[in-house]
Every structure is written in structure tokens, then in C-alpha cells.
Design an enzyme around this catalytic site. Sequence first.
Site, short mmCIF file in Angstrom:
data_model
loop_
_atom_site.label_atom_id
_atom_site.label_comp_id
_atom_site.label_asym_id
_atom_site.label_seq_id
_atom_site.Cartn_x
_atom_site.Cartn_y
_atom_site.Cartn_z
N HIS A 1 -115.67 -22.05 85.55
CA HIS A 1 -114.67 -23.11 85.58
C HIS A 1 -115.12 -24.22 86.50
CE1 HIS A 1 -113.69 -20.09 88.62
NE2 HIS A 1 -113.28 -21.09 89.38
N HIS B 1 -113.63 -27.32 88.93
CA HIS B 1 -112.46 -27.85 89.63
C HIS B 1 -112.52 -29.38 89.62
CE1 HIS B 1 -111.40 -24.07 91.91
NE2 HIS B 1 -112.68 -23.81 91.70
P1 AMP Z 1 -112.75 -20.15 92.22
O1 AMP Z 1 -112.35 -19.63 93.58
O2 AMP Z 1 -113.72 -21.26 92.24
O3 AMP Z 1 -113.14 -19.00 91.35
O4 AMP Z 1 -111.45 -20.80 91.61
C1 AMP Z 1 -110.43 -20.09 91.01
C2 AMP Z 1 -109.24 -20.99 91.03
O5 AMP Z 1 -108.28 -20.45 90.15
C3 AMP Z 1 -108.57 -21.11 92.40
O6 AMP Z 1 -108.51 -22.49 92.76
C4 AMP Z 1 -107.18 -20.51 92.19
O7 AMP Z 1 -106.21 -21.21 92.90
C5 AMP Z 1 -107.00 -20.67 90.69
N1 AMP Z 1 -106.13 -19.73 90.05
C6 AMP Z 1 -106.01 -18.40 90.27
N2 AMP Z 1 -105.13 -17.86 89.42
C7 AMP Z 1 -104.67 -18.86 88.63
C8 AMP Z 1 -103.74 -18.95 87.55
N3 AMP Z 1 -103.10 -17.88 87.10
N4 AMP Z 1 -103.53 -20.15 86.98
C9 AMP Z 1 -104.17 -21.25 87.43
N5 AMP Z 1 -105.06 -21.23 88.43
C10 AMP Z 1 -105.31 -20.06 89.03
#
Ligand code: AMP
Length: 144
Positions: free
Chosen positions: A107, A109
Amino acid sequence: MSLNGTYDDDNIFAKILRGDMPCVKLYEDEHTLAFLDVFPQSKGHTLVIPKNVQARNLLDIDESALAPLMHTVQRLTRAVNTALMPDGIVVTQFNGAPAGQTVFHLHVHIIPRYEGETLGAHAGGGMADMDELNALAAKIKAAL
Ligand code: AMP
């Protein structure tokens, strides 16, 4: 291990893609899905993920799927800019737990920055108010 493991179909974003978990959707096409982060680091924190791939991180994805992903990232970055008029926008992506990755489906950001506002904690802040997220989503979608 988290950098070079096998893809786990039970990760949160795989569940969102299957429709097993809800998301505040901003945009979807054949190759990608964009939605709001529910633990946002700033107002309008957006995530863009590839569909139909089992990619834990940037190392795993085929280049044919990477181009559509980045196309959607640019499209959403522009929409966030138009809709929310931030002072800056961070576009970032983490590979492996030691790098900060917490969800193991690739993903990107898109994190708007506003002068004078400190950035929230990465993947550790509070859950956003859903009414506020839906209002932000309406603004961003209108700018797409
Ligand atoms: P990373 O730490 O780069 O893997 O980013 C994962 C992101 O997903 C973090 O910014 C979390 O806040 C976000 N996240 C976790 N669970 C969810 C969810 N159910 N819906 C939307 N974002 C989420």
C-alpha cells in the site's frame, strides 16, 4: 521474515478487497482501490492498494501492476490537494516490519501536511470519527 515472507490472505487489506471488512472508499478501478486510513496521521490520510495481486510489499509486485498503482496514487494525491488544500503531501510506502510496515499487503500512503500541525503517530494513533471520515471522503471524491 516480514520483508521476504509469503502472502497472508487474512491481512486486513485482503479482507477489505474481498468485502469482508468495510472501508471508507474514495476510488476503485480494475487494478486499484483507494480508501481513508482509519487511524489517520493527518486529515485526509489516504491509502492506495493494488487489487488482484498477492504482493506484501514493493519487492513482490509485477511491474505491469505497479504502473496502474502509481497512476492511482497520483490521481488521489491530486484530488487530496484540490479537496483539502494542504501545505504539503507526503507519499510513502514501507517494506517490512523494521521499516514500519504493519499491514502486509502493498500500500501507498498519501499523507497531507498542514503548516503548524504535528503528524500523528504511524499506525498507532486513535481511530478517526466516522462522520468526519465520511465528510472528508465526500470532498476528496468530488475532486477526483
Ligand atoms: P503500514 O504500517 O505502512 O503497513 O500502514 C498500514 C496502515 O493501515 C496504517 O496507517 C493503519 O493506520 C492503517 N489501517 C489499519 N487498519 C485499517 C483499516 N481497517 N482501514 C483503514 N486503514 C487501516
